[in-house]
Design a protein around this motif. Structure first.
Motif, short mmCIF file in Angstrom:
data_model
loop_
_atom_site.label_atom_id
_atom_site.label_comp_id
_atom_site.label_asym_id
_atom_site.label_seq_id
_atom_site.Cartn_x
_atom_site.Cartn_y
_atom_site.Cartn_z
N THR A 1057 -29.64 81.27 102.21
CA THR A 1057 -30.30 80.09 101.63
C THR A 1057 -31.79 80.33 101.45
OG1 THR A 1057 -30.41 79.17 103.87
CG2 THR A 1057 -28.58 78.47 102.48
N VAL A 1081 -20.02 75.92 105.19
CA VAL A 1081 -20.15 75.19 103.93
C VAL A 1081 -21.15 74.06 104.08
CG1 VAL A 1081 -18.90 73.70 102.33
CG2 VAL A 1081 -17.85 75.83 103.12
N ARG A 1082 -21.08 73.34 105.24
CA ARG A 1082 -22.03 72.23 105.46
C ARG A 1082 -23.46 72.73 105.49
NH1 ARG A 1082 -19.90 70.59 109.82
NH2 ARG A 1082 -18.38 69.21 108.79
N LEU A 1085 -24.40 73.40 101.92
CA LEU A 1085 -24.54 72.16 101.15
C LEU A 1085 -25.85 71.44 101.48
CD1 LEU A 1085 -20.88 70.77 101.27
CD2 LEU A 1085 -22.02 71.93 99.38
N LEU A 1088 -28.25 72.78 99.15
CA LEU A 1088 -27.86 72.78 97.74
C LEU A 1088 -28.76 71.92 96.86
CD1 LEU A 1088 -25.84 73.90 95.74
CD2 LEU A 1088 -24.34 71.95 96.20
N ASP A 1111 -17.43 66.61 102.79
CA ASP A 1111 -18.82 67.09 102.69
C ASP A 1111 -19.12 67.55 101.28
OD1 ASP A 1111 -19.25 66.60 105.38
OD2 ASP A 1111 -18.68 68.65 105.99
N VAL A 1112 -18.17 68.24 100.68
CA VAL A 1112 -18.38 68.71 99.32
C VAL A 1112 -18.40 67.55 98.33
CG1 VAL A 1112 -17.42 70.14 97.47
CG2 VAL A 1112 -17.31 70.94 99.82
N MET A 1115 -21.53 65.57 97.72
CA MET A 1115 -22.59 66.16 96.90
C MET A 1115 -22.71 65.44 95.57
SD MET A 1115 -23.78 68.23 98.97
CE MET A 1115 -25.07 68.73 97.87
N CYS A 1119 -26.60 64.94 95.34
CA CYS A 1119 -27.24 65.95 94.47
C CYS A 1119 -27.13 65.48 93.03
CB CYS A 1119 -26.56 67.30 94.67
SG CYS A 1119 -27.38 68.65 93.77
N VAL A 1125 -16.74 67.99 90.80
CA VAL A 1125 -16.22 68.71 91.96
C VAL A 1125 -14.73 68.88 91.76
CG1 VAL A 1125 -15.75 68.60 94.43
CG2 VAL A 1125 -17.99 67.92 93.56
N CYS A 1135 -12.47 75.47 95.47
CA CYS A 1135 -13.60 74.56 95.71
C CYS A 1135 -14.71 74.94 94.73
CB CYS A 1135 -14.08 74.64 97.16
SG CYS A 1135 -15.44 73.52 97.51
N ILE A 1137 -18.05 73.54 92.44
CA ILE A 1137 -19.07 72.51 92.23
C ILE A 1137 -19.77 72.84 90.93
CG2 ILE A 1137 -21.13 71.39 93.15
CD1 ILE A 1137 -20.26 72.31 95.94
#
Length: 1659
Positions: A1057, A1081-1082, A1085, A1088, A1111-1112, A1115, A1119, A1125, A1135, A1137
């Motif tokens: 990141t 993943v969290r 995200l 993100l 969690d996804v 977004m 976001c 998604v 998965c 995005i």
């Protein structure tokens, strides 16, 4: 030699005399005894001569002494006392050399000689022993050692091989011997009458070919004479009767009285005897109108049958064999039974008790049996009888087989075996070898009458039918033998005799067809053998046959018979027995073989005399193609002579073989010189002294074919080589000069090198398998400089044998070609010093383009010498230097050379140079910065220092560079060093690290290049897989990153990141398959929203659970740039995005196969309310229950915006679909559209403000429903189930559209429901009621006519009758859209089509399966002209009854379309539109600029229509759908389509299923010009991997692509793997169909594990 000469040296020895049955061995032995008795012949009179016959020895069963054998059984007992016998024995014992023992007929001996070890022990002659032991004692010199023993037998016998001192073969008679015997037989030297009779018989026999061939054996000659005597006597008698006025009719009647006639047996096979006039007299004696020559039997069997009749005629005055046999059928029957018993028990002597008296009397009188007196044990004489000829016993045994039903078919089959003339240890002596021959002879139609007469004596019914069946069985057995492919030469010869006896030309043809060449080895051949071969050969017609005689003994008389073989194509003689005399005799008959194409006379004793005679005869053979005179004794002069004859006079000759003769290189020189004068010589091949052959060509283009010379394995001197080279230098252009296997020294090799420039060779000179040293290479390499014609020099000395080739190029060389030469010195054991000598020998103008020095010992020192020499190799294109022990120093040298030498473009090193070390060069004219250079190191262990040294050199490169470290071992420190150099390499365009990055840390170092270098366009990293980094020339605005299949922990994610936060231009990010889990993943995200990602993030296959799922999904709320998604937790583990750069863009959510619960739906409803831009949610196969869905829909009651949701569950169909629609409408009145399609429930909600407007101001009543669209489409709902919706429909006053599509009929309940709906809904404008084909109900039609608001109507499947047609035609006037698929029958077509003329407001029209005649077609065309507002037109599967071609049937419609410029969709599928009609149709569409969809599938369109598309479609820029499936578009048509696609920028769907060509590469490649493409169908076209590879190339460019159909093609695992690779960068692509391709089940499973979007199943 004469017998006397042969026996003159046999005293005291064991001598074996061999001769076939009937050759006269027994007669000669008897004659020998008679001569001895007269004190004549080779046996001295002082020697005791004892003749023992094995057939008599068989009778003795008890043991006896030698004296008892001598005096009791074989010497007269009268007048001999015991004292005299004792005196004789004493004399024999003391003087054994004074006795001669003749043992005759070993084949008839029923016992086997005992096997004894060699011993000098002498046996006691007085001791009793068995007969085999006594005979063995005589042969083994244990009884009477020193005596002379002469034993006769038919063939070489294993029992006698080790015992004999001398072996002789009894030869057959020649024509002079035969003539002498015939004259003697007929007593030509007697009175005048006998002389004339004898001369006539002799002339007949000598002039009848098959009789003459048979008579080579004395016994057969005797039989033939008896036959002729009988025929001549019968003819003479008939002539006397004719001259004396004898009434022939009365004689015939007498015969009929004495001979029972054969009754005609109706209905039985073979009853109708198709006999010619020639065949009848031979058996019945009625031959007054035929000559003697015509009456002579064809076969030995027929002769024996005639002889049997002749013997019996001695006892009667009858004439005609059949009549005589009929008269004596009982006697013949008993004699044949006696003969058969002898055959079965292998005996020839019969006791008089075994024969009935009356038969014995007849047999004695006729001479069939002869008496033999045998002395018994008590001294008395016993009468035995034997057949006068062994032939006669065998013949009568065969007669028994063919006439007695007591001999079963199985017994016959056991006896029906082919004899062999070869003997083995397992062979048993066989006395009766020719039984099957006579059986075959009796199977002819000529013998049928006689067989039937004799068979009557054995009783039984249907005699004639049984005889015919027995004859057919013989033919079947013969055919079965003909089919065997394991027959040896002797058995093949015996089978030929059987076929000849059978006189069956069809069998002969079948036999030769299965074996075109008959190979006979090591057999003694007689004229009758050749006669049998001639019969078979002459039955093949024009096909031809070959005869191969290997080591076969034959007399010259056999060649006289051989000339009867008129269909010989191949004739071969191989044996030292054949010499000049044989060749001279053969020469006299060779011109008779008009079909002869191949003659072999090899491994013989041929000298110049015989060869000259043969050559003279061969030139008279008009079709001769192959001559083989190898392995003879021909000298140089002879070879010159026959070469002159053959090459000058034999115009059809293809091949001459003269190897293994007594010739020298002088003969070879002469043949090479003949190339100048004989233009049809194509090849001279010499292999030491073994082979010398010349190949010629007679084709019309022979002058255009260049000859070749092969001089192999020669050990020549310098002078010999000079002479050969001089001869070669004078030759016309040669294609190949092969000097392989020759012995070379420095002098001869230099002589050759000096001669090469004078050679006119166009292809190559080879010196393979030559003993060359490293020092010799320089002599040869100089040729590249000294001889401009030499283009390639290929040398490989290790491993043995060596390979050396000088390659030449055809014709005159251009300057460019002159500078292109190849030098290969692979595996030559070169050291650096050797390489230096070689390079010096090349000079500076050798023009070498390829240099191969792999497999030597050059090491880095030699490599440096090579690199230093590069400046002299200006034309070099490639250097191979693999496996030369190159160390790191050499690798660094190569990196420096890549930078310093401007034309060095590619360096590839594999496994530290052991597997590969290759340098590629570009032409000088391509110099420049734009040239791409590649430095590739594979399969090597690279340390940090290695990376540093290599990269420091490569920093100096000023050309575009690709750096490849694939399949290398790169530790993290080495990767860190590499990354430090990447940003400094300004010209680096690509870094390949395939299968080299193993750790996650190393991968993150490479990902960090996104921050270090702004030129990075893409990063793709996977452990143990393809990994690379692409760099742009300048700063890039978009980059993508794929880091997959690693194991990432929290620390790795934090580092990643941090890197991504520093990247401002990321387009795609793929972090799939990194084992992130929910926490990873969290963590990602959380960062993100701060990342600037333009398109997509892929987090698939990271072990997400339902917690991570939410969690996804959140977004979407947190976001702003996230627009969609797409997530699945089961099989696909998807998965995705998606991002959008447009402000206020709508958002969507798709959840598939995630096993959601009620609580999850509640949480999702909260997210829907929280995300104001979320407008679409899809649930796919999540195992949701009905009440959960209802709760979710109820939660959306307070929704303040437009929103759509769909639920796809397998249970949503039939009644459940009705229930879900009703319940959803009850609990949420904001539903604008509700539809069930298959198993998917779709709901769209309207804004709340509209609900208030519709409901009015009253607060006491619930608000009205806002539902405007209700649909039940293909969801298994039946008409009677619609009644449940009546109440809910009545609460939908705003309903404007109702759709109901079912595969069943409406039924009465459904009709009533629809009638009520139509009349109760004031705002209903669109109605679709498609169903199974049924008649349109009148009440429903009446309801339609009263519903004035309906503007769009779909009645698919409802047939309009003549009653309902007027109502419907009035309704058409107010419609804007009309679908009548499968609705119109021929009776109502015209009425309905005419009604369309007034429908000027129609925008959509579907008339699938419309039946048209000429009038209705014209009316439809006129109606279409009036529909100016038409936008969607569907006329699929129109049926016509015009009787014209399909082109004419569609043309009126095509013309009518010309003015419909507003049309948007056109469907003319399944109309058999021809290619010409399609071309005209396309021209009418030129002005339809609004056209978006064009469906033309299932027609007969071809290349002409496709060419029109290439011209017209680019102008129709709105095209989105193009369907051309199931047409006949060829390769040219596909090329035209690919051109058309360049301008179709809005194309979203392309269907080319089964278009008739597999050449669709150009179409696939041009999909790159269609950025909006979503669906591509290329199935059932037999496309190969090349199409799949092209698709894989364009897939990353087509970002909206969702489906590719490649089913039923020829894609292998190679093409499938290319698609899998491309799928990794295509997250939007949902399906690739690959069913029925060339991918095995195992590979399909493997690829599905990699990416589940590949579908290998039919569904």
């Amino acid at each position: 030699m004469p017998l006397e000469t042969f026996l003159s040296g046999c005293a005291g020895k064991v001598t074996v005399l061999i001769g076939p049955s009937g050759s006269g061995k027994s007669l000669l032995m008897s004659h020998l005894g008679q001569q001895w008795a007269r004190k004549l012949g080779p046996i001295p009179p002082s020697v005791l001569f004892v003749l023992l016959e094995f057939r008599q020895l068989n009778i003795i069963r008890h043991s006896l002494s030698l004296s008892e054998l001598l005096f009791r059984h074989f010497l007269p007992p009268t007048g001999s006392s015991a004292d005299k016998q004792r005196a004789i024995m004493d004399y024999l014992l003391s003087h054994p050399d004074q006795s001669c023992w003749v043992l005759d007929g070993y084949d008839e001996f029923n016992s086997k000689l005992p096997t004894q070890e060699p011993s000098s022990k002498v046996l006691d002659p007085e001791s009793p022993r068995t007969v085999p032991e006594l005979i063995s004692g005589l042969l083994n010199r244990q009884l009477l050692p020193g005596s002379t023993v002469l034993i006769t037998c038919r063939a070489p016998c294993r029992d006698l091989e080790a015992l004999s001192d001398k072996v002789g073969h009894l030869m057959g008679w020649n024509s002079e011997d035969i003539k002498e015997y015939v004259y003697s037989f007929f007593q030509v030297k007697g009175d005048r009458a006998k002389q004339e009779f004898g001369i006539q018989a002799a002339d007949l026999l000598l002039s009848t070919r098959h009789l003459l061939s048979m008579s080579a054996l004395p016994a057969f000659c005797n039989i033939c004479c008896i036959c002729l005597e009988h025929l001549l006597h019968v003819k003479s008698t008939e002539m006397d009767k004719m001259s004396g006025g004898t009434d022939g009719k009365s004689e015939t009647n007498k015969r009929k009285d004495r001979v029972e006639q054969m009754p005609r047996e109706e209905g039985k096979p073979g009853n109708e005897e198709r006999r010619t006039e020639r065949e009848v007299p031979a058996m019945d004696g009625r031959s007054r109108h035929l000559s003697i020559q015509d009456q002579i039997p064809f076969t030995l069997t027929q002769i024996c049958l005639t002889v049997l009749g002749s013997f019996l005629r001695r006892d009667t005055n009858e004439e005609g064999t059949v009549y005589i046999l009929g008269q004596y059928r009982r006697e013949v029957h008993e004699l044949s039974q006696l003969a058969w018993e002898g055959v079965e028990s292998n005996k020839t002597l019969f006791h008089e008790k075994d024969i009935s008296p009356d038969v014995l009397q007849v047999a004695n009188r006729t001479g069939i049996l002869s008496k033999v007196e045998v002395q018994s044990d008590n001294g008395t004489l016993v009468n035995y009888y034997c057949f006068t000829q062994l032939i006669l016993q065998e013949f009568l045994g065969a007669l028994r087989i063919m006439t007695s039903q007591h001999v079963s078919d199985d017994q016959l089959k056991r006896r029906f075996n082919l004899k062999t003339r070869w003997t083995t240890k397992s062979d048993q002596k066989t006395l009766f070898e020719s039984l099957q021959l006579y059986v075959c002879g009796l199977a002819t139609l000529d013998c049928t009458p006689a067989l039937v007469q004799i068979a009557r004596s054995s009783g039984g019914a249907e005699i004639q039918y049984w005889v015919k069946k027995r004859q057919e069985l013989i033919c079947q057995l013969l055919k079965r033998l003909c089919n065997k492919n394991t027959l040896t030469g002797p058995k093949m010869l015996e089978l030929c005799h059987c076929i000849q006896e059978c006189q069956n030309h069809e069998l002969a043809r079948h036999f030769v067809t299965t074996r075109p060449t008959l190979e006979l080895r090591n057999i003694r051949l007689l004229p009758n053998d050749i006669d049998a071969l001639a019969f078979v050969c002459n039955s093949v017609g024009d096909n031809g046959v070959g005869l191969d005689f290997g080591a076969c003994s034959m007399e010259l008389e056999c060649l006289d018979v051989l000339q009867r073989c008129q269909n010989l194509q191949h004739l071969c003689f191989q044996s030292r027995k054949y010499g000049d005399r044989f060749a001279e005799k053969l020469s006299t008959i060779l011109p008779e073989f008009k079909m002869l194409t191949k003659l072999e006379f090899c491994a013989t004793s041929l000298t110049g005399v015989g060869a000259a005679t043969l050559a003279s005869a061969i030139q008279k053979c008009p079709h001769i193609r192959v001559i083989n005179l190898s392995n003879n004794n021909l000298k140089d002069a002879v070879i010159k002579h026959i070469a002159d004859v053959f090459f000058t006079n034999c115009s059809t000759l293809d091949l001459v073989m003269l190897g293994q003769n007594n010739s020298s290189l002088r003969a070879v020189e002469y043949l090479i010189q003949k190339l100048s004068t004989c233009s049809n010589i194509q090849d001279i091949h010499v292999d030491g002294v073994k082979t010398l052959k010349v190949t010629l060509s007679q084709s019309s283009d022979a002058n255009n074919q260049k000859p070749s010379i092969s001089l192999l394995n020669q050990n020549w001197s310098k002078s010999e080589l000079k002479r050969i080279a001089a001869s070669v230098g004078t030759c016309p252009p040669l294609s190949v000069l092969d000097l392989s296997g020759c012995q070379w020294d420095v002098e001869t090799l230099r002589t050759l090198a000096q001669s090469v420039p004078r050679f006119n060779v166009t292809e190559k000179i080879t010196l393979n398998d030559s003993d060359l040293s490293v020092g010799d290479l320089v002599i040869l390499t100089q040729l590249l400089s000294d001889c401009a014609a030499v283009k390639e020099l290929l040398i490989r000395l290790e491993p043995s044998p060596a390979q050396v080739t000088l390659q030449f190029s055809e014709g005159k060389q251009t300057e460019a070609a002159e500078n292109s030469k190849v030098l290969s010195l692979a595996c030559c054991g070169l050291f650096p010093a050797d390489l230096e000598k070689v390079l010096k020998s090349l000079g500076t103008s050798s023009g070498i383009s390829l240099l191969d020095v792999s497999g030597n010992h050059l090491n880095s020192k030699g490599l440096k010498k090579l690199l230093d020499f590069l400046r002299h190799l200006r034309g070099i294109r490639k250097i191979e230097a693999s496996n030369n022990s190159i160390c790191l120093e050499g690798v660094v040298l190569l990196a420096g050379a890549l930078c310093n030498h401007v034309n060095l473009s590619h360096v590839q090193i594999s496994n530290e140079g052991k597997d590969q070390l290759t340098l590629h060069f570009s032409p000088y004219k391509s110099f420049g910065k734009e040239q791409l250079k590649t430095f590739r190191i594979n399969k090597s262990n690279l340390k940090p220092a290695n990376i540093t040294a290599i990269c420091e050199r490569l920093l100096k490169c000023r050309s575009d560079l690709e750096l490849d470290f694939s399949h290398c071992s790169l530790p993290d420190e080495a990767v860190e060093r590499l990354c430090a150099f990447l940003s400094k390499m300004k010209f680096l365009r690509k870094l390949n690290v395939n299968h080299s990055i193993m750790s996650t840390g190393a991968a993150l170092m490479l990902v960090n290049c996104l921050t270090v270098s702004k030129r990075v366009t893409s990063i793709d990293l996977r452990p143990c897989a393809e990994s690379y980094i692409h760099f742009d020339e300048e700063r890039t605005t978009h980059s993508s990153c794929r880091m997959t299949h690693f194991t990432m922990n929290s620390e790795h994610m934090n580092r990643l990141t941090d890197i991504l936060l520093q990247t401002s231009h990321l387009y795609d990010l793929d972090l799939s398959s990194n084992q992130l889990g929910d926490e990873g993943v969290r963590s990602f995200l959380a960062a993100l929203p701060k990342l600037n990602i333009l398109r997509c993030v892929n987090l698939s296959n990271n072990g997400l659970t339902l917690h991570g799922l939410f969690d996804v999904i959140r977004m979407l709320c947190t976001c702003e740039n996230v627009c969609a998604v797409d997530i699945s937790l089961t099989e696909e583990r998807r998965c995705l995005i998606w991002f959008s750069q447009h402000q206020d863009s709508e958002k969507s959510l798709r959840i598939a196969e995630s096993s959601l619960e009620r609580d999850h739906l509640v949480r999702l409803a909260e997210i829907v309310f929280a995300c104001s831009r979320l407008t679409k949610v899809e649930f796919l196969n999540n195992l949701l229950l009905a009440d959960w869905i209802e709760d979710f829909v109820q939660l959306l009651n307070s929704m303040e915006r437009t929103f759509c949701v769909s639920f796809d569950e397998n249970w949503i169909q039939s009644q459940e679909a009705i229930n879900m629609v009703c319940r959803c409408l009850n609990i949420n009145r904001r539903i604008h559209t509700i539809r069930v399609h298959c198993t998917t429930l779709q709901l769209c909600f309207t804004k709340a403000s509209r609900l208030t407007a519709v409901s009015g101001n009253s607060s006491d009543q619930p608000p009205s429903m806002l539902t405007e669209n209700i649909g039940l489409l293909d969801c298994a709902v039946e008409g009677h189930q619609l009644a449940a919706m009546t109440s809910i429909i009545q609460e939908c006053p705003a309903l404007t559209e109702f759709q109901f599509l079912t595969h069943s009929s409406l039924g009465q309940t459904g009709v009533e429901f629809l009638c009520s709906v139509v009349l109760a809904l004031p705002k209903l404008t669109s109605l679709s009621i498609a169903s199974k084909v049924t008649w349109l109900d009148e009440s429903l039609a009446e309801a339609f006519s009263q519903a004035t608001t309906i503007q769009c109507l779909n009645l698919s499947g409802h047939v309009i009758s003549e009653t309902t047609a007027p109502l419907m035609s009035r309704l058409f006037l107010r419609l804007r859209s009309l679908t009548l698929s499968h609705c119109v029958r021929s009776g109502t077509t015209l009425l309905l089509v005419k009604a369309l003329e007034q429908c000027v407001s129609l925008e959509g029209l579907c008339l699938d399966t419309l039946p048209l005649d000429e009038e209705s077609m014209a009316c439809l065309a006129q109606s279409l002209r009036n529909l100016k507002s038409i936008r969607r037109l569907k006329l699929s599967k129109i049926t016509t009854a015009l009787g014209n071609t399909e082109a004419n049937s569609v043309l009126p419609i095509a013309v009518a379309l010309e003015g419909l410029t507003n049309i948007e969709a056109l469907d003319l599928s399944n109309n058999s539109i021809s290619d010409h009609s399609g071309d005209q149709l396309l021209r009418t569409l030129k002005g339809c600029v609004c056209l978006e969809e064009l469906h033309m599938s299932s027609n007969k369109l071809g290349d002409v229509t496709a060419a029109s598309m290439a011209l017209i479609l680019p102008s129709l820029t709105r095209i989105t759908v193009l369907d051309l499936s199931e047409n006949a578009i060829g390769h040219e048509g596909s090329a035209s389509l690919s051109e058309a696609m360049v301008g179709l920028k809005n194309l979203t769907k392309l269907l080319l299923t089964s278009v008739g060509t597999s050449e669709l590469c150009a179409v696939a490649a041009n999909l790159a010009h269609c950025p909006l493409i979503q669906d591509v169908g290329l199935g059932w076209n037999n496309c190969g991997d090349e199409v799949a590879v092209e698709l894989a190339k364009v897939m990353p460019l087509c970002q909206k692509l969702t489906r590719i159909d490649l089913e039923s093609n020829n894609v292998s695992v190679f093409g499938a793997e290319a698609l899998v690779k491309a799928l990794q960068v295509c997250p939007a692509l949902q399906l690739v169909r690959l069913w029925k391709n060339q991918v095995s089940a195992n590979n399909a499973s493997r690829l599905r594990l990699i990416d589940r979007r590949l579908n290998f199943s039919p569904t």
